[in-house]
Design an enzyme around this catalytic site. Sequence first.
Site, PDB file in Angstrom:
ATOM      1  N   ARG A  45       0.807  -1.175   0.006  1.00  0.00           N
ATOM      2  CA  ARG A  45      -0.064  -0.164   0.052  1.00  0.00           C
ATOM      3  C   ARG A  45       0.910   1.322  -0.112  1.00  0.00           C
ATOM      4  O   ARG A  45       1.592   1.311   0.935  1.00  0.00           O
ATOM      5  CB  ARG A  45      -0.700   0.085   1.280  1.00  0.00           C
ATOM      6  CG  ARG A  45      -1.689   1.146   1.374  1.00  0.00           C
ATOM      7  CD  ARG A  45      -2.520   1.107   2.705  1.00  0.00           C
ATOM      8  NE  ARG A  45      -3.265   2.396   3.167  1.00  0.00           N
ATOM      9  CZ  ARG A  45      -3.102   3.059   4.196  1.00  0.00           C
ATOM     10  NH1 ARG A  45      -1.987   2.649   5.155  1.00  0.00           N
ATOM     11  NH2 ARG A  45      -3.503   4.065   4.435  1.00  0.00           N
ATOM     12  N   ARG A  86      -9.158  18.276   9.183  1.00  0.00           N
ATOM     13  CA  ARG A  86      -8.577  18.164  10.728  1.00  0.00           C
ATOM     14  C   ARG A  86      -8.451  19.603  11.254  1.00  0.00           C
ATOM     15  O   ARG A  86      -8.703  20.731  10.620  1.00  0.00           O
ATOM     16  CB  ARG A  86      -6.999  17.810  10.062  1.00  0.00           C
ATOM     17  CG  ARG A  86      -6.777  16.453   9.697  1.00  0.00           C
ATOM     18  CD  ARG A  86      -5.423  16.281   9.090  1.00  0.00           C
ATOM     19  NE  ARG A  86      -5.345  15.053   8.324  1.00  0.00           N
ATOM     20  CZ  ARG A  86      -5.063  13.592   8.939  1.00  0.00           C
ATOM     21  NH1 ARG A  86      -5.232  13.878  10.180  1.00  0.00           N
ATOM     22  NH2 ARG A  86      -5.045  12.821   8.164  1.00  0.00           N
ATOM     23  N   LYS A 232     -12.998   2.540   0.460  1.00  0.00           N
ATOM     24  CA  LYS A 232     -12.714   2.589   1.877  1.00  0.00           C
ATOM     25  C   LYS A 232     -14.050   2.914   2.537  1.00  0.00           C
ATOM     26  O   LYS A 232     -14.713   4.023   2.229  1.00  0.00           O
ATOM     27  CB  LYS A 232     -11.680   3.445   2.214  1.00  0.00           C
ATOM     28  CG  LYS A 232     -10.427   3.126   1.388  1.00  0.00           C
ATOM     29  CD  LYS A 232      -9.193   4.239   1.926  1.00  0.00           C
ATOM     30  CE  LYS A 232      -8.939   4.181   3.184  1.00  0.00           C
ATOM     31  NZ  LYS A 232      -7.792   5.137   3.357  1.00  0.00           N
ATOM     32  N   THR A 290      -6.845  -1.524   9.611  1.00  0.00           N
ATOM     33  CA  THR A 290      -6.828  -0.548  10.714  1.00  0.00           C
ATOM     34  C   THR A 290      -6.654  -1.267  11.998  1.00  0.00           C
ATOM     35  O   THR A 290      -7.048  -1.986  12.681  1.00  0.00           O
ATOM     36  CB  THR A 290      -7.806   0.334  10.784  1.00  0.00           C
ATOM     37  OG1 THR A 290      -8.310   0.866   9.572  1.00  0.00           O
ATOM     38  CG2 THR A 290      -7.322   1.605  11.634  1.00  0.00           C
TER      39      THR A 290
END
Length: 489
Positions: A45, A86, A232, A290
């Site tokens: 990845r 963020r 995802k 994850t």
Amino acid sequence: MNNGPEPRAGGKLIRRTKIVATLGPSTDDPEVLKKMIAAGLDVVRVNFSHGDTKDHIRRVELVRRCSREMGKEVGVLADLQGPKIRIERFREGRVVLEEGARFVLDAACPPEAGDRERVGITYKELPNDVQPGDILLLDDGAIVLSVESVTETEITCRVEVGGVLSNNKGINRQGGGLSAPAITEKDRADIRVAAELAVDYVAVSFPRNAADIHEARELLRQAGGEGGIIAKIERAESLASIEEIIAASDVIMIARGDLGVEIGDAELPGVQKRLIHQARSMNRVVITATQMMQSMIENQIPTRAEVFDVANAVLDGTDAVMLSAETATGRYPVKVIEAMVRICLGAERQKVAIVSRHRVHSEFHHVDEAIAMATMYTANHLGVKAIAALTESGNTVQWMSRISSGIPIYAMTRHESTRRKVTLYRGVYPVAFESDEQANHIEINRAVLNVLQRRHTVEEGDLVIITKGDLMGVHGATNTMKIVRVGDY
């Protein structure tokens, strides 16, 4: 059902679940990367959230060079950053938020001017997405804020769960609903890089619906890329249109970090199980990701909880399990691959991992799909030792891999892109095979069996199923299933 001896090749047990590992500083040494490939790495990845274009190009070229030298196909997955919701940065780099204190997320605050009372935000539209009473989760849920009031630029919150908050941490809204588009301008540029690198898969972060997946595929094709598209699953609202998203994708990734924050940890195990089952029932590939071996960022052995986590995903039928920081920045990138291999093999020995009632009552819409299903039914009931699928696109072996089985499926193809694509399919192993279009079927069967014998996959007297098309070299033309015995040719 064929539950006989465990499948082996060259004396070693064959692992069916694939391992995806994230590249990073810890994998930049070619010798380390070669050891990871030797240990069992199947797909790498490339995380476009970190590093620059030069880093990505250098790492993909290194993977391709090492895999060629080792004679093992390794797939490449490019993971887009997606919308960056963020906080900005603090003057001192971090603050401590006290429970009960007020704290403001301020779209007008300069990027470096954060303090214990307020901080800037990267997504300036955030005030339009929230209202009083909403719960905002920062730093993967470590900090919990309740929204008290909202203006055009300010979100005033009360700290429900405090602690240390440092620069650039992510923001989630409990229950989802943030409106940031899935594909940003940065993603568009990164898709062009992914196409130039001829990656095998592109992962779309935070898709809301099938339209986001279609857009990513169109952008990749326009750039000349032929890779598959991964959705995802990490937004709560994506679960409301999950069937459409799965249908639009080649692969789904259960991205448990942001998804767990949005829907709550207690809901996550059940959702993971349902997503794995749903993807497989819709003939799509699924990755579980994850924090699977998070403790091995610093430690040489996993916790028992991590062992159970990986094993349960394998038992549920995931095609692949993914490592993130464990290999990108962790201290033991080789050992974590070795540990994951052991856990996968242990789980795959259980009967539940090789019994299937997949699509028993379904109708088929393609000839090659019908051949694939007939092959797996026959193999699971006849004592077959291996399946050899002569394939152009890899579609036939993808359908085969949806059936739980302990029987190895060899995707035999001349196309390097197809060989790399199938590195993600559970129980499928790529084999370079150049078929002579002028050869008769007996000659082709003999060549296939010779390849399998050289790999020590089968021996004299074993039954093998070979699938192929009468029209060699044509995509989607598989129309023949042949049962042969090693030695008869």
